[in-house]
Motif scaffolding. Structure first.
Motif, short mmCIF file in Angstrom:
data_model
loop_
_atom_site.label_atom_id
_atom_site.label_comp_id
_atom_site.label_asym_id
_atom_site.label_seq_id
_atom_site.Cartn_x
_atom_site.Cartn_y
_atom_site.Cartn_z
N ILE A 294 0.93 3.14 19.62
CA ILE A 294 1.52 4.42 20.06
C ILE A 294 0.57 5.58 19.74
O ILE A 294 0.38 6.48 20.57
N LEU A 295 -0.05 5.56 18.57
CA LEU A 295 -1.00 6.61 18.21
C LEU A 295 -2.18 6.63 19.18
O LEU A 295 -2.66 7.71 19.58
N GLU A 296 -2.62 5.45 19.58
CA GLU A 296 -3.74 5.38 20.54
C GLU A 296 -3.34 5.94 21.91
O GLU A 296 -4.14 6.61 22.57
N LEU A 297 -2.12 5.67 22.34
CA LEU A 297 -1.63 6.22 23.61
C LEU A 297 -1.55 7.74 23.54
O LEU A 297 -1.92 8.44 24.49
N ILE A 298 -1.05 8.26 22.42
CA ILE A 298 -0.97 9.71 22.25
C ILE A 298 -2.36 10.32 22.23
O ILE A 298 -2.61 11.37 22.85
N GLN A 299 -3.28 9.66 21.53
CA GLN A 299 -4.67 10.15 21.48
C GLN A 299 -5.27 10.19 22.88
O GLN A 299 -6.01 11.14 23.23
N GLU A 300 -4.96 9.20 23.71
CA GLU A 300 -5.44 9.19 25.09
C GLU A 300 -4.93 10.40 25.85
O GLU A 300 -5.67 11.06 26.59
N TYR B 126 -0.83 0.24 4.61
CA TYR B 126 -0.88 0.37 6.07
C TYR B 126 -0.97 1.84 6.47
O TYR B 126 -1.79 2.23 7.30
N ALA B 127 -0.15 2.69 5.84
CA ALA B 127 -0.17 4.12 6.15
C ALA B 127 -1.53 4.72 5.79
O ALA B 127 -2.06 5.55 6.54
N LYS B 128 -2.10 4.28 4.68
CA LYS B 128 -3.42 4.77 4.28
C LYS B 128 -4.46 4.42 5.33
O LYS B 128 -5.30 5.25 5.70
N LYS B 129 -4.38 3.20 5.85
CA LYS B 129 -5.32 2.75 6.89
C LYS B 129 -5.21 3.63 8.14
O LYS B 129 -6.21 4.03 8.74
N LEU B 130 -3.97 3.95 8.52
CA LEU B 130 -3.77 4.79 9.71
C LEU B 130 -4.35 6.19 9.49
O LEU B 130 -4.94 6.78 10.40
N THR B 131 -4.18 6.74 8.28
CA THR B 131 -4.70 8.09 8.03
C THR B 131 -6.23 8.11 7.99
O THR B 131 -6.84 9.16 8.20
N GLU B 132 -6.82 6.95 7.74
CA GLU B 132 -8.29 6.89 7.75
C GLU B 132 -8.84 6.75 9.16
O GLU B 132 -9.98 7.12 9.44
N LYS B 133 -8.00 6.25 10.08
CA LYS B 133 -8.42 6.10 11.49
C LYS B 133 -8.06 7.32 12.32
O LYS B 133 -8.80 7.71 13.24
N PHE B 134 -6.89 7.93 12.04
CA PHE B 134 -6.40 9.07 12.81
C PHE B 134 -6.27 10.29 11.89
O PHE B 134 -6.03 10.14 10.70
N ASN B 135 -6.37 11.46 12.47
CA ASN B 135 -6.24 12.70 11.70
C ASN B 135 -4.77 13.08 11.58
O ASN B 135 -4.15 13.54 12.54
N PHE B 136 -4.21 12.91 10.40
CA PHE B 136 -2.80 13.21 10.14
C PHE B 136 -2.65 14.52 9.37
O PHE B 136 -3.27 14.70 8.33
N VAL B 137 -1.79 15.39 9.89
CA VAL B 137 -1.47 16.63 9.19
C VAL B 137 -0.50 16.33 8.05
O VAL B 137 -0.69 16.79 6.92
N PHE B 138 0.56 15.55 8.36
CA PHE B 138 1.51 15.19 7.30
C PHE B 138 2.21 13.88 7.64
O PHE B 138 2.25 13.45 8.79
N ILE B 139 2.74 13.24 6.61
CA ILE B 139 3.62 12.07 6.75
C ILE B 139 4.87 12.35 5.93
O ILE B 139 4.80 12.69 4.75
N GLU B 140 6.01 12.19 6.57
CA GLU B 140 7.31 12.51 5.97
C GLU B 140 8.11 11.22 5.75
O GLU B 140 8.10 10.33 6.59
N ASP B 141 8.76 11.15 4.59
CA ASP B 141 9.66 10.03 4.28
C ASP B 141 9.03 8.66 4.54
O ASP B 141 9.60 7.81 5.21
N LEU B 142 7.84 8.48 3.95
CA LEU B 142 7.16 7.19 4.10
C LEU B 142 7.96 6.05 3.48
O LEU B 142 7.91 4.91 3.95
#
Length: 405
Positions: free
Chosen positions: A201-207, A252-268
């Motif tokens: 889903i993140l890749e689709l949004i990035q597209e 897993y969340a850490k891996k995603l933040t290293e691949k994509f630029n995340f402003v914030f993550i809520e209620d992980l």
């Protein structure tokens, strides 16, 4: 919903209405409903309205609307329960909003100007909830909200346009991904998640971002709402169809933040997972970690989270705690301790939500707006543009110094 009018001696009127969320934390103030299955499937609010008219109003008549703390604490004492169970958090909160709005009306100024006690200098960067997770017929996406934040916009008008354009472009991208089938409209008005895999889903949004020409100007955010997918018996979380541990979810969340630029993550993590939140905060350093169901705008929970170094801040939803005064107390603690307070509407929201006045009046850097599709969400975007347009010298907050990527 409950709507309340507070009228002052000079005829100034303030109106307040309490929203209710679809993702509701277990520690939120109590929403009093009638539980009569014959009316609104049990969701009607005659009891709460009756409490306003028969119990709250007689107690408050004669009080000064400019002393909101006294009004709110009078209602808290009258209720006498920790979660506002007796009178109803929806009743008390609606009165609290109406009272502060009446004070602003009595002062002949917008509420955000009354709260700021000066001309506003900035409006916050909006965030857009564009893909919604949850349980669907063919899949379950455990992360609740996939959000974009146009941190690179030059002004509020461009920020709104970037969010809307990306949202519209994403429909085409998802339709292509689904082999020509248009995505469903989800309950929170974003697109229904097209995959169980958050990364897809993140890749689709990035597209969609890239196709709009906004590469490097829009960041991601999650509302994981992980309490919804947490299994207490096995102490596990759902991810891509499997049950995993908190440590695995953090990794897993850490891996995603290293691949994509995340402003914030809520209620992980789950709202009671006090053990794992400090681990997540230590491990995940490339984004801001916020608590929503974890904190429920409650100052005691925020203090505990601060002492444990569990998060960077919280989602400010005043109806969770039940009065404007208590919400402002929690905000003040966050501000004094270098923590973020990020106002957010509710999925069961209202037009003219007081959180927008708080967001602008308190000079908040970034907020959550929801999908740019339904009326009460569009209203929030219009509010930001209107406030900026009618305040000389006002500009969009610059959040680039706050970003962790």
């Amino acid at each position: 919903m409950v709507e309340v009018d507070v009228i002052t001696e000079d005829g100034s009127i303030g109106t307040g209405c309490a929203p209710t969320g679809s993702s509701v934390g277990m520690y939120e103030s109590y929403v009093l409903r009638d539980n009569d299955p014959k009316e609104y499937h049990g969701l009607s609010v005659h009891k709460a309205v009756d409490n306003v008219n028969r119990k709250i109003a007689p107690t408050l008549v004669g009080m000064d609307v400019h002393d909101l703390a006294a009004i709110d604490h009078k209602m808290i004492d009258l209720d006498g329960t920790k979660d506002k169970h007796h009178l109803g958090g929806n009743a008390i909160y609606s009165v609290s909003i109406a009272a502060v709005r009446a004070a602003a009306a009595n002062s002949c100024m917008p509420l955000y100007r009354y709260l700021a006690q000066k001309d506003i200098e900035t409006v916050p960067v909006p965030s857009f909830n564009i893909v919604n997770g949850g349980h669907y017929a063919t899949l379950t996406q455990p992360f609740n909200e996939f959000i974009i934040t146009p941190y690179g916009a030059k002004d509020i008008y461009q920020a709104v346009e970037m969010g809307v354009n990306t949202f519209q472009e994403l429909e085409k991208v998802i339709t292509k991904y689904l082999g020509g089938t248009k995505p469903e409209v989800a309950p929170s008005y974003g697109y229904a998640a097209p995959s169980e895999d958050p990364e897809v889903i993140l890749e689709l949004i990035q597209e969609a971002i890239d196709l709009c020409g906004y590469t490097g100007k829009i960041g991601f955010a999650f509302d994981c709402a992980s309490s919804e997918m947490y299994d207490k018996d096995s102490n596990t979380y759902l991810l891509k169809g499997k049950r995993i541990s908190a440590d695995e979810l953090i990794a897993y969340a850490k891996k995603l933040t290293e691949k994509f630029n995340f402003v914030f993550i809520e209620d992980l993590l789950d709202e009671n997972d006090w053990e794992s939140y400090p681990k997540a905060h230590q491990e995940i350093t490339r984004t801001i970690l916020l608590g929503d169901d974890f904190i429920v705008t409650n100052i005691d929970r925020l203090k505990r989270a601060y002492e444990l170094q569990a998060i960077d801040g919280f989602i400010l939803k005043p109806n969770q705690v039940g009065t404007i005064t208590e919400a402002l107390d929690t905000y003040q603690f966050a501000k004094e301790h270098g923590m973020f307070a990020t106002p957010s509407g509710r999925s069961g929201g209202v037009v003219g939500d007081v959180v927008m006045d708080l967001a602008v009046g308190l000079g908040i850097p970034f907020i959550k707006n929801g999908a740019p599709r339904s009326g009460e969400r569009i209203d929030k975007l219009n509010f930001l543009m209107r406030a900026c347009d009618t305040s000389p010298g006002c500009r969009l907050a610059d959040i680039t110094p706050l970003l962790r990527f």
